[in-house]
Structures are given as structure tokens and as C-alpha cells.
Scaffold this active site. Structure first.
Site, short mmCIF file in Angstrom:
data_model
loop_
_atom_site.label_atom_id
_atom_site.label_comp_id
_atom_site.label_asym_id
_atom_site.label_seq_id
_atom_site.Cartn_x
_atom_site.Cartn_y
_atom_site.Cartn_z
N LYS A 101 0.91 -1.08 -0.02
CA LYS A 101 -0.08 -0.08 0.01
C LYS A 101 0.85 1.25 0.01
CE LYS A 101 -4.43 1.18 0.72
NZ LYS A 101 -5.74 0.38 0.36
N GLY A 201 -21.01 6.44 5.95
CA GLY A 201 -20.34 7.05 4.92
C GLY A 201 -21.00 6.47 3.38
N GLY A 203 -19.80 7.53 0.37
CA GLY A 203 -18.91 7.85 -0.58
C GLY A 203 -18.89 6.97 -1.85
N VAL A 205 -17.77 4.01 -2.38
CA VAL A 205 -18.37 2.61 -2.19
C VAL A 205 -19.82 2.58 -1.71
CG1 VAL A 205 -17.94 0.28 -0.92
CG2 VAL A 205 -16.22 1.71 -1.99
P1 NAI Z 1 -14.86 7.99 0.00
O1 NAI Z 1 -13.94 9.03 0.36
O2 NAI Z 1 -15.40 8.05 -1.56
O3 NAI Z 1 -16.16 7.70 0.94
C1 NAI Z 1 -16.04 8.01 2.06
C2 NAI Z 1 -17.21 8.80 2.89
O4 NAI Z 1 -17.20 8.66 4.20
C3 NAI Z 1 -17.26 10.20 2.12
O5 NAI Z 1 -18.63 10.34 1.68
C4 NAI Z 1 -17.29 10.99 3.42
O6 NAI Z 1 -17.84 12.36 3.62
C5 NAI Z 1 -17.57 9.89 4.60
N1 NAI Z 1 -17.13 10.29 5.91
C6 NAI Z 1 -15.83 10.63 6.29
N2 NAI Z 1 -16.04 10.86 7.56
C7 NAI Z 1 -17.10 10.35 7.90
C8 NAI Z 1 -17.67 10.26 9.51
N3 NAI Z 1 -17.07 10.51 10.44
N4 NAI Z 1 -19.12 9.63 9.65
C9 NAI Z 1 -19.69 9.43 8.48
N5 NAI Z 1 -19.43 9.59 7.19
C10 NAI Z 1 -18.03 10.02 7.02
O7 NAI Z 1 -14.03 6.44 0.14
P2 NAI Z 1 -14.49 4.98 -0.59
O8 NAI Z 1 -13.72 4.78 -1.81
O9 NAI Z 1 -15.96 5.18 -0.54
O10 NAI Z 1 -13.75 4.04 0.73
C11 NAI Z 1 -14.57 3.98 1.70
C12 NAI Z 1 -13.95 2.92 2.65
O11 NAI Z 1 -13.67 1.73 1.96
C13 NAI Z 1 -12.23 3.50 3.14
O12 NAI Z 1 -12.04 3.02 4.33
C14 NAI Z 1 -11.69 2.92 2.14
O13 NAI Z 1 -10.32 2.43 2.40
C15 NAI Z 1 -12.48 1.42 1.96
N6 NAI Z 1 -12.17 0.47 0.59
C16 NAI Z 1 -12.51 1.19 -0.47
C17 NAI Z 1 -12.19 0.65 -1.52
C18 NAI Z 1 -12.64 1.13 -3.01
O14 NAI Z 1 -12.93 0.37 -3.94
N7 NAI Z 1 -12.96 2.63 -3.01
C19 NAI Z 1 -11.98 -0.82 -1.61
C20 NAI Z 1 -11.62 -1.34 -0.32
C21 NAI Z 1 -11.74 -0.57 0.85
#
Ligand code: NAI
Length: 370
Positions: A101, A201, A203, A205
Site C-alpha cells: 500500500k 459513509g 462515498g 463505495v
Molecule cells: P470515499 O472517500 O469516497 O467515501 C468516504 C465517505 O465517508 C465520504 O462520503 C465521507 O464524506 C464519509 N465520511 C467521512 N468521515 C465520516 C464520518 N465520520 N461519518 C460518516 N461519514 C464520513 O471513500 P470510499 O472509496 O468510498 O472508501 C470507503 C472506505 O472503504 C475506506 O475506508 C476505503 O479504504 C475502503 N475501501 C475502498 C475501496 C474502493 O474500492 N474504493 C476498496 C476497499 C476498501
């Protein structure tokens, strides 16, 4: 003194080397890594840590996180924890890749993003294929595309007429099938219809997961720091909104953490009401003991690196240029069978899912048969 970061901290505070541990490689809470590269480029402001945990199964494959850290040691800790997690994730997903990573520390002031990622691409290239990068939190398909001019060890790039690009929908699908399987096996429900899922969250995913769950008839309770995303979920998916400080403890059947790591900890666990936890966020358990605490409360936690492997499965196929979209989805769908197998191992072995998954994954940290 247990962690590499403690040693760096002590050294910067002026401790003499004599007072410090003599081995950096066997520290108790420091998973030994094959290589850790600290890459700096003063011209662009790049400060990146590229961590190669294991290449036993093949080149280390794992995304690149672009994040503001409190300090550089926090970034190092994050990179080391995440890269070890990638070894376990890739092994359980039966990919011919090891675990690694990278994290890039977001510069405090203004910066030239393409130039910064170009410098990061050169750092990736310098490892000569020991590490392959892709998207993670804070990075985009555009960043990966730009890096292509500087390294060939990059994936997650949209290509016309082919699968690939943003891995988030595939990650979401893997989490979805895991929840579906868990709901059947742990909650004894026949389907997701009417099952209440608390989603932290919305985001990349989380949003796709919310859509899958909504289509399957689940009732959504959601929280995000971004109010717009929450309003959209209310309007389009009939979700109920709660505050970001309430979501973990809300009344629900399933909790799906899809935002931050270490959310399952000493202060959150006593208040969790869901009986099943499965979400995308990496490193959800603050410590292994927190997995035991969940079990003691009768809560089944499906380990993050088992259920969130859909994204790496997608970018790994894309990198190998193998198959087509339907085959990627079928491979991601196999996570369901692994969830079933893990729960069976838990039933027979009596350990927590986190401990069983760890043992299972470590047994696979060897070169796969050809
Ligand atoms: P992202 O950054 O697109 O989404 C994260 C979301 O969480 C955002 O909408 C943000 O506003 C929200 N957020 C932040 N702090 C918060 C809180 N305290 N309470 C509620 N919501 C909050 O990230 P993504 O890509 O969706 O990834 C989410 C998680 O999944 C991360 O931990 C990432 O490492 C993990 N992950 C993602 C993968 C991917 O394909 N994108 C693959 C494997 C794991």
C-alpha cells in the site's frame, strides 16, 4: 517500545540509540515488511510512503491513499497497517499478488496535483514492479491515468470498451453479497427485504452499496459528514438520516462501516445494537481484542479484508488484462462463498471471525500453485 513510529519519535526527541531496541524487524506490533520506501520530491512537495508487506504470492498490489495526516508518523503507521491488510486481502481473494500500500501525505498549501502524482509514479516505477498501485481514499481514476506516463505498475484506469477503472462499484458488490450471506446465516433471515442496515459513509463505495441494498428491499439508516449525500439518499433511496455520532449505535440489524478505520473500538462497541457488521472501510477493528469484545456481545463481525476485496479483484484482473466485466462480477461474487466458509470455520473452530480469517489468510501467504 513496540512500533517503528515510537522509535522514530524517541530518536527525534533526542534519545540515544543505546536506549532503543536493537532490531527494527521483529517489533511486536510491527508486521515485518519486505520493503518500505520513503519517497520525497521537494520540487512537487511529494512525501510518500510505499510499503511492500509481502510478495510471497506475487507483486505487492494495493491502492494509494492521498490524505492529510496529523504527522508523518501517523502516515507511516497507516501505510504499514494497510499494506499488511492487503497481503491478507489478496491471499483470501486467491489473487496471484502480494500485499502493499502507499500513502501520499497531502501537502498543506497549494500544490500541482498532476506533477505530484507524476513524482509518485516515478517512485512506484523505482520499485521495478515489486509494488503495483491503484486508487484508494483521496485518489481518482484521473490520478492513475496521469501516472501511466511514469510507471507501468498502475491499475484502475478506465479503458473504452473494456472493464476497469473505478473499483468502488465492485467493492460495493462484494460487501453487498457478504451482507446478504451474513443476514441468512447469522440473522436467519431469508432475504434482505425489511432488514435494517446502518450505513456509515455514502462515498464511492457506500453509495453503490446503498443502491444495492435498497434494490434488495433493505431499510437504510445513513450518516455522512457531507449533508448533500445524505439528502440524496433520503430522496432517492428512502433512507433515514441520523447524525455521524449516532450511526454506530443506531437500532439496526446490520452495521456497514464505509468511511473510516478503527471505528470498532472500546468506546463504540458497548453501544452497537446491530448483530452483524460488514462494511467496506479498511481496518475497522482498532485492535484484535476489539474483535473479541464484539464476539462477547454476540455481534458477528465479518472482517473488512474479506468482504471488501471486490475492488482489488477488479483492478487485478484489469492489470492482467484478463476476462470481461461479467467474469469480474462473478469473481467478486465468490466472496459470498468465502463468507460462508469463514462462518463455518468459526462454528467449528470457536475463534472469532477476525482471528479465524487471520489464520486462514496467513496460511495462504505462499506462492499460489500455477
Ligand atoms: P470515499 O472517500 O469516497 O467515501 C468516504 C465517505 O465517508 C465520504 O462520503 C465521507 O464524506 C464519509 N465520511 C467521512 N468521515 C465520516 C464520518 N465520520 N461519518 C460518516 N461519514 C464520513 O471513500 P470510499 O472509496 O468510498 O472508501 C470507503 C472506505 O472503504 C475506506 O475506508 C476505503 O479504504 C475502503 N475501501 C475502498 C475501496 C474502493 O474500492 N474504493 C476498496 C476497499 C476498501
Amino acid at each position: 517500545m513496540n512500533a517503528l513510529t515510537d522509535i522514530v519519535r524517541a530518536l527525534s526527541a533526542g534519545a540515544s540509540a543505546d536506549s532503543l531496541p536493537t532490531s527494527l524487524f521483529g517489533l511486536p506490533d510491527q508486521a515485518p515488511h519486505e520493503r518500505v520506501l520513503l519517497a520525497a520530491d521537494p520540487q512537487t512537495g511529494l512525501k510518500a510512503i510505499l510499503a511492500v508487506h509481502s510478495t510471497a504470492r506475487g507483486p505487492a498490489f494495493g491502492g494509494c491513499r492521498f490524505w492529510s495526516y496529523d504527522n508523518e508518523l501517523a502516515a507511516l503507521n497507516d501505510a504499514l497497517r494497510l499494506s499488511q491488510g492487503m497481503s491478507l486481502k489478496n491471499a483470501l481473494a486467491q489473487l496471484p499478488f502480494g500485499g502493499g500500500k502507499a500513502v501520499i501525505i497531502k501537502p498543506a498549501g497549494s500544490f500541482d496535483r498532476p506533477a505530484l502524482f507524476a513524482a509518485f509514479g516515478r517512485a512506484v516505477q523505482s520499485l521495478d514492479g515489486a509494488y503495483i498501485t491503484a486508487e484508494d481514499v483521496g485518489t481518482t481514476t484521473a490520478d492513475m491515468l496521469g501516472m501511466q506516463a511514469h510507471t507501468r505498475f498502475v491499475s484502475g484506469i478506465p479503458r473504452e470498451g473494456a472493464f476497469g477503472g473505478d473499483p468502488s462499484p465492485k467493492t460495493a458488490y462484494g460487501v453487498f453479497v457478504s451482507i446478504d450471506e451474513g443476514v441468512k446465516r447469522v440473522l436467519g433471515r431469508q432475504s434482505l427485504d425489511g432488514v435494517r442496515v446502518a450505513l456509515q459513509g455514502l462515498g464511492a463505495v457506500g453509495w453503490h452499496l446503498a443502491e444495492f441494498l435498497h434494490k434488495a428491499g433493505a431499510q437504510l439508516v445513513v450518516a455522512d459528514v457531507n449533508a448533500e449525500k445524505v439528502q440524496r439518499a433520503q430522496a432517492e433511496l428512502g433512507a433515514t438520516a441520523v447524525g455521524v455520532n449516532e450511526i454506530l449505535a443506531v437500532q439496526a440489524d446490520v452495521l456497514a462501516p464505509c468511511a473510516l478505520g478503527a471505528v470498532l473500538n472500546g468506546s463504540s462497541i458497548p453501544a452497537i445494537q446491530a448483530k452483524l457488521i460488514a462494511g467496506a472501510a479498511n481496518n475497522q477493528l482498532a485492535t484484535v481484542a476489539d474483535g473479541d469484545a464484539l464476539q462477547a456481545r454476540g455481534i458477528t463481525y465479518l472482517p473488512d479484508y474479506l468482504v471488501n476485496a471486490g475492488g482489488i479483484i477488479s483492478v487485478a484482473r484489469e492489470y492482467r488484462n484478463e476476462g470481461e466485466e461479467s467474469q469480474v462480477m462473478a469473481e467478486v461474487g465468490q466472496i459470498r462463498g468465502r463468507v460462508a466458509e469463514l462462518l463455518e470455520r468459526v462454528r467449528i473452530g470457536g475463534l472469532t471471525p477476525a482471528r479465524e480469517a487471520d489464520t486462514w489468510a496467513r496460511s495462504l501467504l505462499v506462492k499460489p500453485a500455477a
